[in-house]
Design an enzyme around this catalytic site. Sequence first.
Site, short mmCIF file in Angstrom:
data_model
loop_
_atom_site.label_atom_id
_atom_site.label_comp_id
_atom_site.label_asym_id
_atom_site.label_seq_id
_atom_site.Cartn_x
_atom_site.Cartn_y
_atom_site.Cartn_z
N CYS A 20 13.67 58.16 6.03
CA CYS A 20 14.48 57.99 7.25
C CYS A 20 14.37 56.59 7.86
O CYS A 20 15.34 56.12 8.45
CB CYS A 20 14.11 59.07 8.25
SG CYS A 20 14.69 60.70 7.71
N ASP A 80 11.81 60.28 14.02
CA ASP A 80 11.37 61.58 13.47
C ASP A 80 9.86 61.83 13.57
O ASP A 80 9.26 62.37 12.63
CB ASP A 80 11.84 61.73 12.02
CG ASP A 80 13.35 61.64 11.89
OD1 ASP A 80 14.03 61.53 12.92
OD2 ASP A 80 13.84 61.67 10.75
N LYS A 132 19.74 64.13 14.70
CA LYS A 132 20.52 63.68 13.54
C LYS A 132 20.40 64.67 12.39
O LYS A 132 19.31 65.16 12.11
CB LYS A 132 20.04 62.28 13.10
CG LYS A 132 18.59 62.21 12.66
CD LYS A 132 18.18 60.77 12.45
CE LYS A 132 16.77 60.61 11.93
NZ LYS A 132 16.52 61.12 10.59
N GLU A 177 15.17 64.60 13.07
CA GLU A 177 16.00 65.15 11.99
C GLU A 177 16.01 66.67 12.11
O GLU A 177 14.95 67.27 12.30
CB GLU A 177 15.44 64.74 10.62
CG GLU A 177 16.27 65.31 9.47
CD GLU A 177 15.76 64.94 8.08
OE1 GLU A 177 14.86 64.08 7.97
OE2 GLU A 177 16.27 65.53 7.10
N1 TIU Z 1 12.32 61.70 8.50
C1 TIU Z 1 12.33 61.64 7.17
O1 TIU Z 1 11.91 60.67 6.59
N2 TIU Z 1 12.80 62.76 6.47
C2 TIU Z 1 12.33 63.13 5.25
O2 TIU Z 1 12.78 64.13 4.69
N3 TIU Z 1 11.34 62.37 4.71
C3 TIU Z 1 10.62 62.63 3.58
O3 TIU Z 1 9.86 61.76 3.15
N4 TIU Z 1 10.75 63.80 2.96
#
Ligand code: TIU
Length: 226
Positions: free
Chosen positions: A165, A27, A132, A75
């Site tokens: 994530c 991500d 994802k 994401e």
């Molecule tokens: N990629 C990921 O970690 N998604 C999140 O929403 N992370 C947060 O820390 N919000």
Amino acid sequence: MSDPLLVEAEPYAYAFDPRHTALLLIDMQRDFVEPGGFGETLGNDVTLLRQVIPPLAAVLAATRAAGMTVIHTREGHLPDLSDCPPAKLGRGAPSLRIGDPGPKGRILIRGEYGHDIIDELAPADGELVVDKPGKGAFYATGLDEVLHEGGIRSLVVTGVTTEVCVHTTVREANDRGYECLVLSDCVGSYFAEFQRYGLEMIAAQGGIFGWVAPSGGYLKALEARS
Ligand code: TIU
């Protein structure tokens, strides 16, 4: 078969065979590391995550040079939000919700500028990009099958965020039998204490979810091989 490479790590040395190992970049999207995206709508200072970019760029270059498998994740959701659970859409009180128009396009929506991976770490031709809908890279993606088909048994894990994530993915991977090394300077959190404890939780109890090491040890192991 040649000897595995060794990386000095917590809680003990991590052994991996580059032919059966993939680098996972989780991500590294504008939505998380640049202003005007999902991370900022949640109230975070996204500049905190940008420190992972230089060490991760070096790791990416060395991994490509070693001829290893590289996999990126993003994401995000379909434009009609049909893959976004109402519970995720309605959670909290963000300044903009998933799907709302923001300065970098609709928040966390596939195909939008903000959803894509930052230029510094752009996927190269032939590198898999896994889209994802959840926090974990294994949920609703087919990643497990792709790794099996590619003979991948070990994952070097990087990206953001450490406690969300990255953690979810490492836990999913560990339960599926993959050995995960998390590179401590190549994962980032919006919260300093979550970064510290998030990493400690992975390596505690004899490596309950995996191993943790700074990227220097991983780079050294690859250089020793070349
Ligand atoms: N990629 C990921 O970690 N998604 C999140 O929403 N992370 C947060 O820390 N919000």
